[in-house]
Scaffold this active site. Structure first.
Site, PDB file in Angstrom:
ATOM      1  N   ASP A  31      -0.081   7.742   3.845  1.00 42.00           N
ATOM      2  CA  ASP A  31       0.659   7.603   2.591  1.00 42.00           C
ATOM      3  C   ASP A  31       1.670   6.462   2.673  1.00 42.00           C
ATOM      4  OD1 ASP A  31       1.455   8.188   0.024  1.00 42.00           O
ATOM      5  OD2 ASP A  31       2.823   9.792   0.610  1.00 42.00           O
ATOM      6  N   HIS A  48      -2.631  -1.691   0.398  1.00 40.89           N
ATOM      7  CA  HIS A  48      -3.863  -1.046   0.872  1.00 40.89           C
ATOM      8  C   HIS A  48      -4.554  -1.908   1.930  1.00 40.89           C
ATOM      9  CE1 HIS A  48      -3.493   2.107  -2.027  1.00 40.89           C
ATOM     10  NE2 HIS A  48      -3.599   1.295  -3.065  1.00 40.89           N
ATOM     11  N   LEU A 142     -14.457   9.001  20.879  1.00 40.77           N
ATOM     12  CA  LEU A 142     -13.705   9.436  19.702  1.00 40.77           C
ATOM     13  C   LEU A 142     -14.604   9.552  18.480  1.00 40.77           C
ATOM     14  CD1 LEU A 142     -10.911   9.878  18.196  1.00 40.77           C
ATOM     15  CD2 LEU A 142     -11.010   7.407  17.723  1.00 40.77           C
TER      16      LEU A 142
END
Length: 263
Positions: A31, A48, A142
């Site tokens: 956020d 962004h 991962l």
């Protein structure tokens, strides 16, 4: 006198990575991209775009500290309400990210996965994800899990619909439904629930993210806006997690001088 970020967050000792003490699954609500750009007098899309750099840092940190799964809240079902130009820009970012970083992800043994209502995404987003998933499907390091067009309530309703469908088709009986069975109908079926949730940007809410899965997750909030998120912040969250005592509703008691959880 200059104070380092490490000292600011009371990280006075070097972090010693231990797979047993580290969270196996970390989820992040990324956020603050828009606010980051606004503070600098820039359009929101710059925030962004800058947020992609923070994704790279988070992935590298997760690999470094031996986290098994990293789930990133990339685009929510509510994000469609944003201006069309912003939505289109955000949904092109996965393609741009993977075009640039997929070779590095492969080299680091990272596997790509995505959860959410993916069918509603533009073809360029779905194609980029599918290509990355195919290329990394045999990796066992991962697991980088993108939550795209994801909403927690939508996921629960979707699971209920699938359960009712299986009951009506005789594949499932009412008495077979329990928490474990229900979890198998979620987008995250087969994945362990998150041990740690990180939310950047100063807000302290879940925003419809992994509502079922976060029942016993440890939460860590920071005022740092997502584009400024770094390994140091990730490390601070891991350190805080290691201080927490996770009893899952039980109590902690000593047995022969050793702490154990009772249920």
């Amino acid at each position: 006198m200059k104070i380092s970020i490490l000292n600011k967050h009371n990280l006075t000792k070097p972090f010693r990575s231990s797979e047993e003490q580290n969270p196996k699954h970390v989820a992040i609500i990324m956020d603050g991209n828009g606010r980051w750009a606004k503070k600098r007098g820039m359009p929101r899309f710059i925030g962004h775009k800058e947020g992609v750099s923070a994704v790279v840092k988070a992935v590298k940190a997760a690999v470094k500290y031996k986290v098994k799964i990293l789930t990133l809240y990339t685009f929510s079902t509510e994000n469609w309400k944003r201006p069309k130009s912003e939505v289109e820009f955000i949904l092109k970012l996965p393609e741009e990210f993977l075009n640039v970083y997929l070779p590095e992800l492969i080299a680091n043994n990272v596997r790509i996965q995505a959860i959410g209502d993916l069918e509603q995404l533009p073809s360029y987003t779905r194609d980029a994800l599918q290509y990355a998933m195919d290329k990394t499907k045999n990796n066992d390091g991962l697991l980088l899990n993108f939550a795209l067009n994801y909403g927690g309530r939508h996921e629960v309703i979707h699971a209920i619909q699938k359960i009712l469908e299986d009951i009506n088709n005789g594949k499932l009986a009412n008495e077979e439904i329990n928490e474990e069975q229900f979890s198998q109908y979620l987008y995250t079926s087969g994945l362990p629930e998150p041990d740690l949730l990180i939310r950047t940007g100063g807000e302290k809410r879940l925003s419809n993210f992994l509502l079922w899965q976060l029942a016993y997750t440890e939460f860590w909030f920071t005022n740092v806006l997502w584009p400024d998120f770094s390994e140091k912040e990730f490390l601070c969250a891991l350190e805080e997690y290691r201080k927490r005592k996770r009893r899952f509703g039980g109590i902690e008691e000593k047995v022969n001088g050793t702490l154990h959880s009772s249920y």
